[in-house]
Design a protein around this motif. Structure first.
Motif, PDB file in Angstrom:
ATOM      1  N   PRO A 156       6.574 -50.553  -5.849  1.00 39.69           N
ATOM      2  CA  PRO A 156       5.214 -50.042  -5.639  1.00 39.69           C
ATOM      3  C   PRO A 156       5.189 -48.530  -5.858  1.00 39.69           C
ATOM      4  O   PRO A 156       5.974 -47.790  -5.248  1.00 39.69           O
ATOM      5  N   THR A 157       4.283 -48.078  -6.732  1.00 29.35           N
ATOM      6  CA  THR A 157       4.328 -46.705  -7.225  1.00 29.35           C
ATOM      7  C   THR A 157       3.095 -45.919  -6.807  1.00 29.35           C
ATOM      8  O   THR A 157       1.964 -46.356  -7.019  1.00 29.35           O
ATOM      9  N   ILE A 158       3.342 -44.738  -6.210  1.00 30.40           N
ATOM     10  CA  ILE A 158       2.297 -43.748  -5.970  1.00 30.40           C
ATOM     11  C   ILE A 158       2.450 -42.699  -7.052  1.00 30.40           C
ATOM     12  O   ILE A 158       3.561 -42.237  -7.337  1.00 30.40           O
ATOM     13  N   LEU A 159       1.351 -42.316  -7.682  1.00 28.90           N
ATOM     14  CA  LEU A 159       1.391 -41.441  -8.849  1.00 28.90           C
ATOM     15  C   LEU A 159       0.594 -40.160  -8.600  1.00 28.90           C
ATOM     16  O   LEU A 159      -0.510 -40.192  -8.044  1.00 28.90           O
ATOM     17  N   CYS A 160       1.169 -39.027  -8.999  1.00 26.70           N
ATOM     18  CA  CYS A 160       0.465 -37.743  -9.064  1.00 26.70           C
ATOM     19  C   CYS A 160       0.574 -37.236 -10.498  1.00 26.70           C
ATOM     20  O   CYS A 160       1.658 -37.275 -11.083  1.00 26.70           O
ATOM     21  N   VAL A 161      -0.520 -36.747 -11.058  1.00 26.95           N
ATOM     22  CA  VAL A 161      -0.537 -36.230 -12.427  1.00 26.95           C
ATOM     23  C   VAL A 161      -1.263 -34.894 -12.439  1.00 26.95           C
ATOM     24  O   VAL A 161      -2.378 -34.781 -11.914  1.00 26.95           O
ATOM     25  N   GLY A 162      -0.644 -33.880 -13.036  1.00 19.38           N
ATOM     26  CA  GLY A 162      -1.320 -32.590 -13.151  1.00 19.38           C
ATOM     27  C   GLY A 162      -0.329 -31.448 -13.246  1.00 19.38           C
ATOM     28  O   GLY A 162       0.894 -31.647 -13.192  1.00 19.38           O
ATOM     29  N   ARG A 163      -0.857 -30.249 -13.388  1.00 22.92           N
ATOM     30  CA  ARG A 163      -0.011 -29.066 -13.408  1.00 22.92           C
ATOM     31  C   ARG A 163       0.675 -28.907 -12.057  1.00 22.92           C
ATOM     32  O   ARG A 163       0.053 -29.094 -11.006  1.00 22.92           O
ATOM     33  N   LEU A 164       1.940 -28.579 -12.091  1.00 19.87           N
ATOM     34  CA  LEU A 164       2.707 -28.428 -10.858  1.00 19.87           C
ATOM     35  C   LEU A 164       2.573 -26.991 -10.374  1.00 19.87           C
ATOM     36  O   LEU A 164       3.472 -26.156 -10.540  1.00 19.87           O
ATOM     37  N   GLU A 165       1.419 -26.718  -9.787  1.00 21.84           N
ATOM     38  CA  GLU A 165       1.081 -25.403  -9.256  1.00 21.84           C
ATOM     39  C   GLU A 165       0.671 -25.566  -7.792  1.00 21.84           C
ATOM     40  O   GLU A 165       0.216 -26.638  -7.383  1.00 21.84           O
ATOM     41  N   PRO A 166       0.823 -24.511  -6.978  1.00 25.85           N
ATOM     42  CA  PRO A 166       0.559 -24.650  -5.537  1.00 25.85           C
ATOM     43  C   PRO A 166      -0.817 -25.193  -5.195  1.00 25.85           C
ATOM     44  O   PRO A 166      -0.960 -25.964  -4.230  1.00 25.85           O
ATOM     45  N   PRO A 183      10.280 -50.089  -0.405  1.00 27.87           N
ATOM     46  CA  PRO A 183      10.829 -49.526  -1.651  1.00 27.87           C
ATOM     47  C   PRO A 183       9.848 -48.672  -2.450  1.00 27.87           C
ATOM     48  O   PRO A 183      10.096 -48.405  -3.627  1.00 27.87           O
ATOM     49  N   ALA A 184       8.728 -48.250  -1.858  1.00 26.72           N
ATOM     50  CA  ALA A 184       7.744 -47.474  -2.612  1.00 26.72           C
ATOM     51  C   ALA A 184       8.376 -46.218  -3.200  1.00 26.72           C
ATOM     52  O   ALA A 184       9.279 -45.619  -2.599  1.00 26.72           O
ATOM     53  N   GLN A 185       7.891 -45.820  -4.377  1.00 25.83           N
ATOM     54  CA  GLN A 185       8.364 -44.607  -5.028  1.00 25.83           C
ATOM     55  C   GLN A 185       7.168 -43.700  -5.339  1.00 25.83           C
ATOM     56  O   GLN A 185       6.036 -44.154  -5.492  1.00 25.83           O
ATOM     57  N   LEU A 186       7.446 -42.394  -5.409  1.00 21.68           N
ATOM     58  CA  LEU A 186       6.462 -41.405  -5.790  1.00 21.68           C
ATOM     59  C   LEU A 186       6.865 -40.843  -7.150  1.00 21.68           C
ATOM     60  O   LEU A 186       7.966 -40.318  -7.302  1.00 21.68           O
ATOM     61  N   VAL A 187       5.969 -40.950  -8.134  1.00 16.21           N
ATOM     62  CA  VAL A 187       6.222 -40.439  -9.485  1.00 16.21           C
ATOM     63  C   VAL A 187       5.269 -39.280  -9.731  1.00 16.21           C
ATOM     64  O   VAL A 187       4.049 -39.412  -9.567  1.00 16.21           O
ATOM     65  N   ILE A 188       5.825 -38.132 -10.127  1.00 17.92           N
ATOM     66  CA  ILE A 188       5.053 -36.911 -10.352  1.00 17.92           C
ATOM     67  C   ILE A 188       5.139 -36.568 -11.834  1.00 17.92           C
ATOM     68  O   ILE A 188       6.217 -36.293 -12.361  1.00 17.92           O
ATOM     69  N   VAL A 189       3.991 -36.592 -12.510  1.00 21.42           N
ATOM     70  CA  VAL A 189       3.909 -36.316 -13.944  1.00 21.42           C
ATOM     71  C   VAL A 189       3.278 -34.948 -14.144  1.00 21.42           C
ATOM     72  O   VAL A 189       2.194 -34.672 -13.624  1.00 21.42           O
ATOM     73  N   GLY A 190       3.948 -34.090 -14.903  1.00 21.40           N
ATOM     74  CA  GLY A 190       3.412 -32.762 -15.183  1.00 21.40           C
ATOM     75  C   GLY A 190       4.491 -31.713 -15.086  1.00 21.40           C
ATOM     76  O   GLY A 190       5.637 -31.990 -14.717  1.00 21.40           O
ATOM     77  N   ASP A 191       4.105 -30.485 -15.410  1.00 19.31           N
ATOM     78  CA  ASP A 191       5.060 -29.379 -15.347  1.00 19.31           C
ATOM     79  C   ASP A 191       4.321 -28.139 -14.856  1.00 19.31           C
ATOM     80  O   ASP A 191       3.097 -28.093 -14.845  1.00 19.31           O
TER      81      ASP A 191
END
Length: 348
Positions: A156-166, A183-191
């Motif tokens: 089971p996936t929690i997703l965040c997408v965006g610029r990695l800024e404060p 077993p949930a995972q957190l996936v962070i997309v962006g830089d």
């Protein structure tokens, strides 16, 4: 049509042709304070004597300087977040930038905001622009997202997408994720400037095995994560629109958003059946909502703004700017284009 844009991570300009549209991509500096591409700005300024309409994107970048000296009609899409930047350095740069923008914003024949929330924020700081604003949301390629295949064998996936800024407050999501069981995972997309800090925080919280910072992805890879995610979370402090939550809803994710004007707007207009807007931003409340949404059925999607409609409405704004447009057929027989306009944007 000519699109002038910029991208970090390249050292030479590139030119691509898509049917009747030429795309010129210039190198952008790898700085976190503002989006800066001197060669892009110079290229746009050189067109100031052209009789073609130019569409400029980006108040929070040097791209807005392309408005200098323009004699032909210009349309401006500011993507305005307010008089703030992504770092303390950007906040300092925004002081002179705001003073310059008070003059620059007199020049566009029309201004396009991507939400009513952005329109209100822009008018609050620049009252003289009120009678030139149209609101046209960002478009979503919903069909491409829905065609993408979910990634196999993912927990089971929690997703965040965006610029990695404060200001995106992804660190708050990380802390809340401590109370979301395996077993949930957190996936962070962006830089962005906060990437290393987020990786260190995941280790310090004992989450290194379940948190994955995957960096920037191309559209195909991002669409697969959007189709895989059970829950999408954005606790951002400010947005002009909020494209990623709408894309995630198209992919079937449940949506959790911070309580800011742009998020409330997209929640009411596009996400009513699958969204929670958090009025309580505490770590415990966010963790409880993530657990609740993980247990809920997948979203059935949303009524996303379609690019074809967005393009038609945008051309309507061009027409009111005093430029005669022609709309030929491209190689696919139906793609909307306009030979007599120069479109300029910053793709960073």
């Amino acid at each position: 049509m000519v699109v002038l844009t910029a991208r970090r991570g390249i050292t030479r300009s590139t030119v691509e042709r898509h049917d009747d549209c030429w795309v010129v991509t210039y190198p952008a500096w790898s700085v976190s304070s503002m989006s800066i591409s001197p060669r892009l700005v110079l290229a746009a300024i050189r067109t100031r004597r052209s009789d073609r309409l130019m569409h400029v994107h980006g108040y929070h970048s040097t791209t807005a300087l392309a408005l200098l000296g323009r004699r032909a009609p210009t349309v401006f899409t500011p993507h305005y977040h307010g008089r703030h930047g992504h770092s303390w350095m950007a906040d300092l740069l925004h002081v002179p930038h705001y003073r310059l923008s008070r003059w620059l914003l007199r020049r566009p024949a029309a201004i396009i905001c991507v939400s009513e929330a952005e329109r209100r924020a822009l008018i609050a700081d620049f009252p003289d622009v009120a009678d030139r604003i149209s609101v046209i949301p960002n478009g979503i390629d919903a069909a491409a997202i829905r065609r993408a295949h979910p990634l196999p064998e993912q927990p089971p996936t929690i997703l965040c997408v965006g610029r990695l800024e404060p200001y995106k407050r992804i660190d708050a999501v990380l802390r809340a994720f401590c109370d979301v069981p395996a077993p949930a995972q957190l996936v962070i997309v962006g830089d962005g400037s906060q990437r290393d800090e987020l990786c260190r925080l995941a280790i310090a919280l004992g989450l290194a095995e379940r948190v994955h910072v995957v960096g920037g992805l191309d559209d195909a890879a991002l669409h697969r994560w959007l189709r895989t995610a059970r829950v999408f979370v954005s606790m951002s402090e400010r947005e002009a629109f909020g494209m990623a939550p709408v894309e995630a809803a198209c992919g079937g994710a449940r949506i959790i958003l911070s309580d800011i004007p742009a998020h409330r707007e997209i929640a009411d207009e596009f996400l009513r059946q699958c969204v929670t807007v958090m009025t309580d931003h505490s770590t415990a409340a966010l963790a409880a909502e993530i657990r609740r949404q993980l247990a809920a059925p997948r979203s059935k999607g949303c009524q996303a703004p379609d690019w074809r409609d967005i393009a038609t409405r945008t051309v309507g704004v061009y027409r009111t700017s005093g430029v005669e447009l022609v709309t030929p057929r491209g190689a696919n027989g139906h793609r909307l284009s306009a030979q007599s306009l120069l479109f300029e944007g910053l793709g960073t």
